[in-house]
Design an enzyme around this catalytic site. Structure first.
Site, mmCIF file in Angstrom:
data_model
loop_
_atom_site.group_PDB
_atom_site.id
_atom_site.type_symbol
_atom_site.label_atom_id
_atom_site.label_comp_id
_atom_site.label_asym_id
_atom_site.label_seq_id
_atom_site.Cartn_x
_atom_site.Cartn_y
_atom_site.Cartn_z
ATOM 1 C CB ILE A 443 79.036 15.654 -81.231
ATOM 2 C CG1 ILE A 443 79.834 16.944 -81.480
ATOM 3 C CG2 ILE A 443 78.360 15.244 -82.512
ATOM 4 C CD1 ILE A 443 78.985 18.178 -81.774
ATOM 5 C CD1 TRP A 573 77.025 5.374 -94.441
ATOM 6 C CD2 TRP A 573 76.913 6.073 -92.316
ATOM 7 N NE1 TRP A 573 77.949 6.381 -94.284
ATOM 8 C CE2 TRP A 573 77.902 6.824 -92.988
ATOM 9 C CE3 TRP A 573 76.663 6.326 -90.973
ATOM 10 C CZ2 TRP A 573 78.651 7.821 -92.358
ATOM 11 C CZ3 TRP A 573 77.410 7.323 -90.334
ATOM 12 C CH2 TRP A 573 78.393 8.058 -91.022
ATOM 13 C CG HIS A 706 89.207 12.693 -85.894
ATOM 14 N ND1 HIS A 706 88.578 13.871 -86.199
ATOM 15 C CD2 HIS A 706 88.349 11.710 -86.213
ATOM 16 C CE1 HIS A 706 87.386 13.601 -86.695
ATOM 17 N NE2 HIS A 706 87.220 12.300 -86.723
HETATM 18 N N1 GLN Z 1 76.018 11.508 -82.025
HETATM 19 C C1 GLN Z 1 77.061 10.769 -82.657
HETATM 20 C C2 GLN Z 1 78.233 10.632 -81.695
HETATM 21 O O1 GLN Z 1 78.494 11.510 -80.974
HETATM 22 C C3 GLN Z 1 77.537 11.419 -83.927
HETATM 23 C C4 GLN Z 1 78.553 10.583 -84.639
HETATM 24 C C5 GLN Z 1 78.986 11.107 -85.971
HETATM 25 O O2 GLN Z 1 78.829 12.247 -86.293
HETATM 26 N N2 GLN Z 1 79.559 10.286 -86.796
HETATM 27 O O3 GLN Z 1 78.930 9.638 -81.696
HETATM 28 ZN ZN ZN Z 2 80.512 13.783 -86.454
#
Ligand code: GLN
Ligand code: ZN
Length: 765
Positions: A443, A573, A706
């Site tokens: 991600i 945010w 997490h």
């Molecule tokens: N690209 C961001 C990461 O990997 C996404 C964070 C998120 O979704 N809160 O940290």
């Molecule tokens: Zn996320």
């Protein structure tokens, strides 16, 4: 005389004293007594600093060790059974809040149970970024009044002040916020609950309390007849009590609940006169003049100075009419704004002069009170200063950038459209990108090691120069790329080492933002956030991520995915300017990030991810307004993302579990790939795709980042099989459910190795 009060003050302290004390207590480094002392001190400091403002009522009950809804559960004797492990109330309370209380020294190697239990569910408090612990109900739920904490605090305050106004959450909102753990109906608990509230009010009367602030923010929501009736019954029942109730609503207009709110048998009604300004006249007319009308005239959720002259001018006639029965307050609790602007020593002076934090907001209120009750002359100087600040803000060329405004005016529909539809693009991208089926990716972020943090800090403090910083960051990018190649991922990322926070990073590089040092706001428990201040027209003066992405791409033959934060998330945010519609501000951010997208594409980055983690954050409380919000939010994303060529693949990422009710809007973003969080619910969240044919590709997160545990290959394969019953397998990606920055490399490596093996199995099947 108009009377002054407030609905609640931040409890964390101007230097986050509560956060640090809590964390020390949880770690076992300080005693409960020491924690309680910090709390007592913080309350006393707040009360003493409010003394000089000349308020008529002083608020108590706004303090909390973790969350005011959880405090209400404790007050009503409704903590879940599983947490009630000892006689220590605070330990039980923290077990609900966070699954455990204080860290215990282990007595032996086999001793593992130090009271860990399942934490209560946490969810967003209305339309704010504050999170509360969801009350739990079932058929067996009984309430027993447990008033000691509240009474202790009342007595503390009574030693300082005589006019003490406790704040409690109203019974109907309390039920509304909670969840049934069986299939019972929580509203059936109301009669029992009301008995407990009656006892509480009786007890408060015995403790010399005249007024109680009773919060029913559900009055700002669309509620059905059952909940409307519950409000009727409740306030009918409580009207016998020997205490005066000030019924409170905030976070928006009353709309359909206006008649109801005006006619409930309470001694006073507080409304949000910022978001519901146009309802003030109607409420003033309907609410009988022997009742108190409390107006929330200072915005409790933003950080801008109030226009005092303007506010005074519409308040004056109301004051003439209602006199003592007109009360003034901030629109909501000040929990949602930082504590004190005076802590900011490095803030840009011009911008600072436009701001008001909680402390300053109470001062504004005090000035309004003096202008109404004494005379306008008595506050002439302060009102003139306020006027100059308001004028300087509206005229400043720091705020207004004609070329940005022109660009927004020039936005045309085709700016948000890809050249071809997804199906045609997919063919082009397949040929161009040559990815395997079930492609694997992450991600964006990789572990933020101590080294990385130290480098960023050294740069911030000027201890290292730009060149050394660049070198260090490049080292970390190189390491990330090597690791990903070794692991065998298909689409790589640079790792986001240069980013402290996904919004702050871009805010610092864009025009139109400033950053504070201490403007912390409680998000949940001891966790605080420090949102950037978006004060002016937003523009991009230089590329922000291109060099990092390009460098990463130069190290590998695999595709590197560029990584950006989307316009809606940047907006949601931040503390956002209130002098133009949110839509306009969002369009400006969209145009700025669009330039970055196009620069990345030009630099040879073929896959670009635009994160929209906070897409839902400002979804209006009233469903009737959802479509308007979603229309501009989605359009902003489309403007950002969709200017690229067909072969460039756009990804987006959302951490929200709740996308089912807005799935059509998400689909209309038209991202080629969306990665989402689903693993914790066992892919249940994908049920929505049974009814709705999601047109584009999806990466349902296959493991929960997490947790430090290594995910199991078979489980991930099974989850993907489940996904493929709802989504065509040629549209599926394999990825974790969020970024990896909070994990350690020795957790990330085995996890991703297994994930890649899972994808290989899927391909071979
Ligand atoms: N690209 C961001 C990461 O990997 C996404 C964070 C998120 O979704 N809160 O940290
Ligand atoms: Zn996320």
């Amino acid at each position: 005389m108009a009377k002054l009060h407030h609905l609640g003050f931040p409890r964390i302290g101007n230097k986050r004293q509560l956060k640090f004390a809590l964390e020390k207590f949880w770690a076992g480094d300080i005693t409960e007594q020491a924690l309680q002392q910090t709390a007592t001190q913080l309350r006393a400091d707040n009360w003493h600093s409010q003394q000089k403002l000349g308020f008529d009522f002083h608020t108590v009950g706004d303090f909390s060790f973790y969350d005011q809804v959880l405090d209400t559960s404790l007050l009503l004797g409704n903590l879940p059974q599983r947490a009630l492990q000892t006689d220590n109330q605070l330990d039980n309370y923290f077990r609900v809040a966070r699954g455990r209380s204080q860290k215990q020294p282990c007595c032996s190697a086999t001793h593992t149970n130090n009271g860990e239990t399942e934490a209560g569910e946490m969810t967003k408090w209305f339309n704010t970024n504050y999170h509360y612990i969801v009350p739990e109900f079932d058929r067996q739920t009984r309430f027993t009044l447990n008033p000691d904490n509240l009474l202790t605090q009342i007595k503390e305050l009574q030693r300082i002040n005589s006019q003490v106004k406790p704040v409690i959450i109203g019974p109907v909102t309390y039920l509304w916020l909670g969840k049934e753990k069986d299939n019972s109906d929580k509203l059936s608990l109301l009669p029992e609950l009301l008995k407990t509230y009656q006892q509480l009010l009786q007890l408060l009367a015995e403790n010399n309390i005249e007024w109680v602030q009773i919060d029913e923010p559900i009055l700002a929501l669309e509620i059905d007849i059952n909940w409307q009736n519950a409000l009727q019954t409740t306030y009918q029942t409580l009207s016998d009590s020997p205490i005066k109730l000030l019924l409170i609503t905030y976070f928006g207009e009353l709309k359909d609940n206006l008649d109801l709110a005006c006619n409930l048998p309470v001694a006073g009604l507080h409304i949000d006169a910022v978001n519901g300004l146009h309802e003030v006249a109607q409420v003033a007319q309907q609410l009988s003049t022997d009742k108190v009308l409390s107006l929330g005239v200072i915005n409790g959720c933003n950080i801008w100075k109030t226009d005092l002259n303007k506010t005074l001018s519409w308040l004056q006639p109301l004051h003439t009419k209602r006199q003592d029965n007109l009360w003034l307050a901030p629109s909501s609790s000040l929990l949602h704004v930082p504590v004190d602007l005076n802590s900011e020593h490095k803030l840009d002076h011009e911008v600072k002069n436009w701001l008001a934090f909680a402390t300053q907001k109470l001062e504004e209120l005090s000035l309004l009170g003096r202008a109404l009750n004494d005379s306008v002359e008595s506050v002439f100087e302060q009102f003139t200063e306020n006027k100059l600040a308001i004028e300087s803000r509206s005229r400043s060329n720091r705020i207004h950038n004609p070329s940005v405004q022109q660009a927004v005016t020039n936005i045309s529909a085709d700016l948000g459209n890809r050249k071809q539809g997804f199906d045609a693009r997919k063919v082009v991208q397949n040929n161009y990108l040559k990815l395997p089926s079930y492609p694997t990716t992450t991600i964006g972020s990789f572990p933020q090691t101590n080294e990385i943090r130290a480098t960023r800090k050294a740069k911030r403090l000027g201890q290292i120069g730009e060149q050394e910083y660049q070198q260090e960051m490049r080292k970390s990018i190189q390491f990330c790329i090597e690791q990903q190649q070794k692991i065998g991922l298909d689409v790589l990322v640079h790792g986001e080492a240069e980013r402290n926070d996904m919004v702050e990073y871009f805010g610092e590089l864009l025009e139109g933002f400033v950053f504070t040092q201490f403007a912390w706001v409680q998000s949940y428990g001891s966790r605080c956030v420090k949102p950037p201040v978006l004060f002016g027209d937003v523009s991009r003066s230089k590329a922000m991520t291109v060099e990092w992405a390009q460098y990463a791409q130069s190290l590998t033959d695999k595709k590197v995915k560029g990584m950006l934060t989307g316009p809606v998330t940047i907006l949601n945010w931040s503390f956002v300017r209130d002098d133009q519609p949110l839509k306009t501000t969002c369009q400006q951010i969209a145009l700025a990030i669009r330039e970055e997208v196009l620069d990345l594409e030009k630099a040879g980055i073929d896959i670009i991810q635009i994160d929209e983690a906070a897409l839902r954050e400002k979804l209006p409380l009233h469903r009737s307004k959802w479509s308007e919000y979603l229309a501009w939010a989605i359009e902003a994303f489309r403007i950002t993302a969709n200017g690229v060529e067909d072969q460039t693949q756009i990804h987006t990422h959302m951490c929200y579990s709740e996308f089912n009710d807005i799935i059509e809007s998400i689909a209309s973003m038209d991202a080629d790939v969306i990665t989402i969080e689903t693993s914790r619910s066992d892919m249940q969240l994908l049920d929505v795709f049974e009814a709705f044919n999601y047109p584009n590709a999806i990466g349902p997160g296959v493991y929960d980042i997490h947790s430090p545990n290594t995910p199991n290959i078979d489980q991930m394969v099974a989850l993907m099989h489940k996904a493929s019953t709802r989504i065509p397998s040629e549209h599926l990606w394999v990825n974790p459910d969020c970024g990896l920055k909070t994990r350690k490399w020795n957790e990330v490596e085995p996890a991703l190795i297994n994930m890649v093996k899972a994808a290989q199995q899927l391909r071979s099947q």
